[in-house]
Motif scaffolding. Sequence first.
Motif, PDB file in Angstrom:
ATOM      1  N   LYS A 153      15.011 -17.119 -34.027  1.00 33.91           N
ATOM      2  CA  LYS A 153      14.078 -16.513 -33.073  1.00 33.91           C
ATOM      3  C   LYS A 153      14.600 -15.170 -32.567  1.00 33.91           C
ATOM      4  N   LYS A 154      15.910 -15.100 -32.318  1.00 35.92           N
ATOM      5  CA  LYS A 154      16.488 -13.845 -31.838  1.00 35.92           C
ATOM      6  C   LYS A 154      16.424 -12.767 -32.916  1.00 35.92           C
ATOM      7  N   GLU A 155      16.631 -13.195 -34.182  1.00 38.34           N
ATOM      8  CA  GLU A 155      16.500 -12.253 -35.293  1.00 38.34           C
ATOM      9  C   GLU A 155      15.066 -11.737 -35.395  1.00 38.34           C
ATOM     10  N   LEU A 156      14.115 -12.643 -35.229  1.00 33.89           N
ATOM     11  CA  LEU A 156      12.706 -12.250 -35.277  1.00 33.89           C
ATOM     12  C   LEU A 156      12.371 -11.317 -34.125  1.00 33.89           C
ATOM     13  N   GLU A 179       3.207 -10.718 -29.246  1.00 31.68           N
ATOM     14  CA  GLU A 179       4.043 -11.549 -30.103  1.00 31.68           C
ATOM     15  C   GLU A 179       5.452 -11.691 -29.529  1.00 31.68           C
ATOM     16  N   LEU A 180       5.970 -10.595 -28.968  1.00 30.13           N
ATOM     17  CA  LEU A 180       7.296 -10.633 -28.352  1.00 30.13           C
ATOM     18  C   LEU A 180       7.339 -11.607 -27.178  1.00 30.13           C
ATOM     19  N   SER A 181       6.259 -11.652 -26.404  1.00 31.61           N
ATOM     20  CA  SER A 181       6.178 -12.566 -25.261  1.00 31.61           C
ATOM     21  C   SER A 181       6.265 -14.018 -25.708  1.00 31.61           C
ATOM     22  N   GLU A 186       9.711 -19.023 -26.457  1.00 27.61           N
ATOM     23  CA  GLU A 186      10.339 -20.031 -27.311  1.00 27.61           C
ATOM     24  C   GLU A 186      11.868 -19.932 -27.234  1.00 27.61           C
ATOM     25  N   ILE A 187      12.387 -18.723 -27.135  1.00 28.31           N
ATOM     26  CA  ILE A 187      13.838 -18.543 -26.995  1.00 28.31           C
ATOM     27  C   ILE A 187      14.322 -19.181 -25.701  1.00 28.31           C
ATOM     28  N   GLU A 188      13.612 -18.946 -24.596  1.00 32.46           N
ATOM     29  CA  GLU A 188      14.006 -19.511 -23.306  1.00 32.46           C
ATOM     30  C   GLU A 188      13.937 -21.038 -23.324  1.00 32.46           C
TER      31      GLU A 188
END
Length: 278
Positions: A153-156, A179-181, A186-188
């Motif tokens: 996810k961080k790479e994306l 999309e970034l939001s 999902e990262i959080e």
Amino acid sequence: MFFLFSLSCTNKDQVENSGVLGLLNAGSGTPEYFEFSNEAVNLNYKTYGDAKSSQDQKLIKESYLVFETGDIDKSYSNIVAVIKKYNGYIQDDSAEKDYYRIIRRLTVRIPTANFQNTIDDVSKNVEYFDTKQTTLRDVTEEFIDLEARLKAKKELEKRYLELLKKAKNVQELLEVEKELSHIREEIEAKQGRLKYLENKVSLSSINIEFYKTNSESKVTKSYGSKMWNAIVSGFDGLSTFFLGILYIWPFIIILIIVFFIIKRWLKKRKKNEANSKK
């Protein structure tokens, strides 16, 4: 110049084989063309899978202990001393008392490395356990999977940030930020789950319940109590009976009057029949 978004992952939690294929050739004669697809960036899980064999097991350890004691306060002091010895703390502490027992319940968090030593030291002062249960839950696979998904996810996110810099108008900017939001949410969520698992793995839980039985004879006290309750209930029943009579006193008076009228009428009728026979 345009953006083509083809995010065709069938599961939001599925990694994230989707990525960014960016023909980031700004300044060249070729138009900037960004395509998102399952095969755009192949995030190789083999790298993360190989790490699983070398990583330590992630175990969530929990124990449940129940025992009887002759001295609640002394047992509590002994347990607290053991907890301090092994750098733990009491998360929950509750007590209750009923007719037969005095009960104390503790939820203890202890460093996992000291988990078994803590149980052993508590057990030294216990003659017999009503319940002594330990459970282990292996979350290594979930841990590895979450780390892999989080890295993906961080790479994306990085790829989308690159696209954000190359947005040429408001519409493109809003689409990328949307999309970034989603990615950041999902990262959080994955970071929160990892933090929860790390806490459970690093600090084990020990639930301890100890109780003292009242020394008085349960049978004698219980039987005497039942006799007294029966006497009190008898008086209560008698009081209820008289109160009920008071509630219906007008009907009782009417019945008495009707009774005397009927009795008088029958007596008079009997007298008339006797006179007619003469």
